[in-house]
Design an enzyme around this catalytic site. Structure first.
Site, PDB file in Angstrom:
ATOM      1  N   ASP A   6       0.967  -1.349   0.171  1.00 23.43           N
ATOM      2  CA  ASP A   6      -0.362  -0.096   0.012  1.00 23.43           C
ATOM      3  C   ASP A   6       1.158   1.328  -0.111  1.00 23.43           C
ATOM      4  OD1 ASP A   6      -1.777   1.705   0.692  1.00 23.43           O
ATOM      5  OD2 ASP A   6      -2.663   1.043   2.458  1.00 23.43           O
ATOM      6  N   GLU A  29      -1.149  -1.234  -4.980  1.00 25.64           N
ATOM      7  CA  GLU A  29      -2.327  -0.355  -4.321  1.00 25.64           C
ATOM      8  C   GLU A  29      -1.745   0.634  -5.992  1.00 25.64           C
ATOM      9  OE1 GLU A  29      -5.548   0.995  -1.943  1.00 25.64           O
ATOM     10  OE2 GLU A  29      -4.463   2.956  -2.125  1.00 25.64           O
ATOM     11  N   ASP A  88      -1.653   0.939   7.795  1.00 29.72           N
ATOM     12  CA  ASP A  88      -1.476   0.180   6.138  1.00 29.72           C
ATOM     13  C   ASP A  88      -1.335  -0.809   6.254  1.00 29.72           C
ATOM     14  OD1 ASP A  88      -2.650   3.123   5.769  1.00 29.72           O
ATOM     15  OD2 ASP A  88      -0.732   3.955   5.191  1.00 29.72           O
TER      16      ASP A  88
END
Length: 161
Positions: free
Chosen positions: A7, A68, A140
């Site tokens: 992420d 991502e 995260d």
């Protein structure tokens, strides 16, 4: 297979290592976050990300990497830093592991878990059920676990980079 889920960010990067394939629920090997000090110059923060990702890749030797794909509204101020961090991460993945990461849209990996608009807390709760865990940190790293899990299960967005 060893999967690395990421992420991305400049201030906080979530990462997770899973082991498995599409035929069984993978196991969580390790996960965490990398934080850089917002008071440091951007170049120094990027160098810190580079060092930390080199260590992660050397330690776990992933077979595949999923990241991502950032989405930015027109008002976001952090876009430049996130994109620079993403460039460093992409470079380290190739230089250290000879792997080109593939990118997953946030809505697609969240939908893979059951709710394309899930909050971070809801993502954590879904992962707790999938992996039969008593708890997970709501940071995260949770998103990174979900990204790695979705990729391990075969999710692909076929975004060219």
């Amino acid at each position: 297979m060893i999967w690395l889920g990421i992420d991305p960010g400049l201030a906080i990067v979530g990462w997770a290592i899973l082991e498995g394939d599409e035929t069984i629920i993978p196991s969580i090997v390790d996960y965490g976050i990398i934080e850089t000090d917002k008071k440091m110059p951007t170049g120094e923060r990027l160098a810190e990300l580079e060092t930390d990702f080199v260590s992660i890749i050397k330690e776990f030797q992933p077979d595949a990497i999923a990241i991502e794909m950032p989405f930015f509204s027109r008002q976001i101020k952090a876009a430049g830093g996130v994109l620079q961090a993403l460039g460093v991460i992409n470079l380290v993945c190739y230089r250290e592991a000879k792997l080109t990461p593939f990118f997953l849209h946030q809505a697609s990996w969240k939908a893979h878990l059951g709710n394309g608009k899930a909050t971070k807390k809801e993502v954590g709760e879904m992962l707790q059920q999938i992996f039969d865990l008593p708890s997970l940190p709501i940071d995260d790293s949770v998103d990174a676990i979900a990204i790695a899990y979705s990729a391990c299960c075969g999710l692909r967005n076929y975004i060219t980079n």
